[in-house]
Design an enzyme around this catalytic site. Structure first.
Site, PDB file in Angstrom:
ATOM      1  N   LYS A  10      28.115  36.116  49.548  1.00  0.00           N
ATOM      2  CA  LYS A  10      29.532  35.659  49.165  1.00  0.00           C
ATOM      3  C   LYS A  10      30.143  34.811  50.315  1.00  0.00           C
ATOM      4  CE  LYS A  10      33.696  37.608  47.199  1.00  0.00           C
ATOM      5  NZ  LYS A  10      34.388  39.031  46.712  1.00  0.00           N
ATOM      6  N   SER A  47      35.902  39.077  42.001  1.00  0.00           N
ATOM      7  CA  SER A  47      35.868  37.801  42.632  1.00  0.00           C
ATOM      8  C   SER A  47      34.347  37.277  43.010  1.00  0.00           C
ATOM      9  CB  SER A  47      36.676  37.855  43.799  1.00  0.00           C
ATOM     10  OG  SER A  47      36.478  38.682  44.612  1.00  0.00           O
ATOM     11  N   SER A  74      35.605  43.945  42.518  1.00  0.00           N
ATOM     12  CA  SER A  74      35.064  42.591  42.826  1.00  0.00           C
ATOM     13  C   SER A  74      33.558  42.655  43.013  1.00  0.00           C
ATOM     14  CB  SER A  74      35.502  41.700  43.791  1.00  0.00           C
ATOM     15  OG  SER A  74      36.751  41.217  43.600  1.00  0.00           O
TER      16      SER A  74
HETATM   17  N1  GLN Z   1      40.465  41.614  40.719  1.00  0.00           N
HETATM   18  C1  GLN Z   1      41.162  42.188  41.730  1.00  0.00           C
HETATM   19  C2  GLN Z   1      42.112  41.406  42.358  1.00  0.00           C
HETATM   20  O1  GLN Z   1      42.124  40.292  41.950  1.00  0.00           O
HETATM   21  C3  GLN Z   1      40.060  42.658  42.712  1.00  0.00           C
HETATM   22  C4  GLN Z   1      39.449  41.725  43.775  1.00  0.00           C
HETATM   23  C5  GLN Z   1      38.621  42.222  44.341  1.00  0.00           C
HETATM   24  O2  GLN Z   1      38.225  43.212  44.637  1.00  0.00           O
HETATM   25  N2  GLN Z   1      38.442  41.351  45.715  1.00  0.00           N
HETATM   26  O3  GLN Z   1      42.982  41.775  43.401  1.00  0.00           O
END
Ligand code: GLN
Length: 493
Positions: free
Chosen positions: A78, A157, A181
């Site tokens: 990532k 994400s 994410s």
């Molecule tokens: N979808 C969540 C957010 O937007 C989690 C994101 C993540 O785990 N990095 O904060």
């Protein structure tokens, strides 16, 4: 060629050890797959020259009999992990051109074990999002079929990390999970995603989103592969004061252990409004599978679950607003010149951050400001404690908790991006584990009526990832989920 893509990491490792295949051959197959699946927009910076060198080194190590546990295995990262001298952008305009002078601890552990770096993978900007649509590079696309001709979201994400493993353009990949994410995109793309206990993997060298919630974890095709790579990722790091002082553990043994007599908790509060019927059916199936495998099902309550989402959406932006203060046009990446220093800060940040990131900074600074701190931030921290205590109580009676990973299967790109609240609801089942610091895993367990993958989530007490692997393995065996995305690089069956 496609035979190589069909192998799990564990199978590839065994074939490499027996010298039936070479690391260079394996890399060539993955390079080809990356080209074939370019339309999925998973890789933002391929690193094939480095990969070639790493594969050659891995083959040498196999020939000399000193190959590390991941030697020759092609892995995507990532774009939130700092990689030395390789552009690291967090998929944000503000970090365009940033070449870290250091390597994150987790990636460095992987390369020291012989892993081969395929490239940097697409994600939401600064890991903020649930669909990979806030990325400056555009969305990573889900390799499963389209709906009404529209591409589906890979989730987020870590969308590129999930999609590449599902599409066969990475054998394994790394992601981060602050509120879901890893687990949510894993469920959307039909792969295994592990969020370890807070403190299990070093956060050093990972672009920070919300420091009290962030954890690195792997995406793999099987539970066995997850244990293989996680054993290498985990471990104490003196450079991260929040990393736990625990030595090396080989988690591969835990995968095979028997789950007979284990107590599996089913939390009533996860029956939320708006959950698809196919998801609740799958949850029931999961329960039945574990019972068949000899586990005991126990109904439990986690009464503060309903506050988890609002609590997360105060704490995460508050920490983000502080972490993102460092992007000032001086120390990293982009700068927009202006007459005064303040004007330069403003212009750089207004231009460099996308809409969702700006929203989080505004929410976060508001929640932390004098006068609102007690009402929002402090209150959220108190609620966080209650959520953690719910789990502590529940784990007196059960060993593992079973829930769905997401309330719906993957949605079409564009369907939710204009409505932040709808987007935030994706995280309803995943954020509690981050708030409580618990390990969680998503295992692909079935298909929706439209033929899209669905995941089941397992949660365990801190540092009990081994227990997660045993139960996840039982689900995997019974679910007999077949990785069959329509737009994979080759026939993965
Ligand atoms: N979808 C969540 C957010 O937007 C989690 C994101 C993540 O785990 N990095 O904060």
């Amino acid at each position: 060629m496609s035979d190589l893509l069909k192998m799990t990491a564990t199978e590839a490792r065994n074939s490499l050890l027996k010298k039936e295949i070479s690391s260079v051959e394996l890399l060539n197959a993955y390079q080809n797959a990356m080209e074939k699946t370019e339309a999925l927009n998973n890789y933002v910076t391929p690193t094939l020259d480095a990969a070639k060198q790493m594969a050659v080194n891995a083959d040498k190590a196999y020939a000399q009999g000193n190959a590390g546990p991941l030697a020759g295995l092609p892995i995507g990262v990532k774009d939130l992990f700092c990689t030395k001298d390789i552009e690291t952008t967090a998929c944000s305009a503000i970090l365009k051109g940033f070449l870290p002078s250091y390597e994150s601890t987790v990636t460095s552990n992987i390369w020291h074990s012989g892993g081969v770096m395929l490239g940097k993978l697409n994600c939401d900007e600064f890991a903020m999002g649930s669909s990979n649509e806030t990325s400056i590079f555009g969305p990573a696309v889900n390799p499963w079929s389209k709906i009404d001709g529209i591409d589906l979201s890979s989730g987020g994400s870590s969308g590129g990390s999930a999609s590449s493993v599902a599409a066969g353009s990475a054998l394994m990949s790394l992601g981060t999970d602050t509120g879901g994410s890893i687990r949510q995109p894993a469920a959307f793309c039909g792969v295994v995603g592990l969020k370890p206990t807070y403190g299990r993997c070093s956060r050093w060298g990972i672009v920070a989103f919300a420091s009290s919630l962030d954890q690195a974890g792997p995406f793999t095709r099987t539970v066995e592969d997850s244990a293989l790579i996680f054993s290498v990722m985990a471990g104490h790091d003196p450079k991260d004061s929040t990393s736990a002082s625990l030595g090396y553990t080989n988690f591969s043994e835990a995968v095979k252990s028997n789950i007979e007599g284990l107590r599996i908790g089913i939390p009533a509060e996860y029956n939320v409004d708006g959950m698809d019927i196919e998801i609740s059916d799958l949850w029931k199936k999961g329960r039945a599978w574990l019972e068949q495998a000899g586990a005991k099902i126990v109904d439990i309550n986690l009464p503060h679950t309903k506050y988890a989402l609002p609590c997360y959406y105060i704490i995460a932006p508050a920490e983000a607003s502080s972490n993102l203060a460092r992007y000032d046009g001086i120390r990293y990446g982009k700068r927009i010149e202006a007459e005064t220093l303040d004007a330069m800060y403003e212009a750089t940040r207004a231009d460099g951050f996308g809409e969702e990131v700006q929203r989080r900074i505004l929410i976060g600074t508001y929640a932390l400001s004098a006068g609102y701190y007690d009402a929002y931030y402090l209150k959220a921290q108190q609620v966080r404690r209650l959520i953690k205590e719910d789990f502590e109580k529940a784990f007196n009676d059960v060993d593992v908790i079973l829930t769905p990973t997401t309330p719906t299967p993957a949605f079409p790109l564009g369907a939710e991006v204009s409505d932040p609240i709808t987007m935030y609801l994706n995280d309803v089942f995943t954020v509690p584990a981050n708030l409580a610091g618990l390990p969680g895993i998503s295992v692909p367990a079935g298909l929706s009526n439209q033929g899209l993958p669905l995941g089941l989530q397992l949660l365990a007490p801190p540092f009990e990832e081994g227990r997660l692997f045993s139960v996840a393995n039982a689900i995997e065996k019974q679910a007999e989920f077949l990785l069959a995305p329509a737009r994979a690089a080759g026939d993965l069956q």
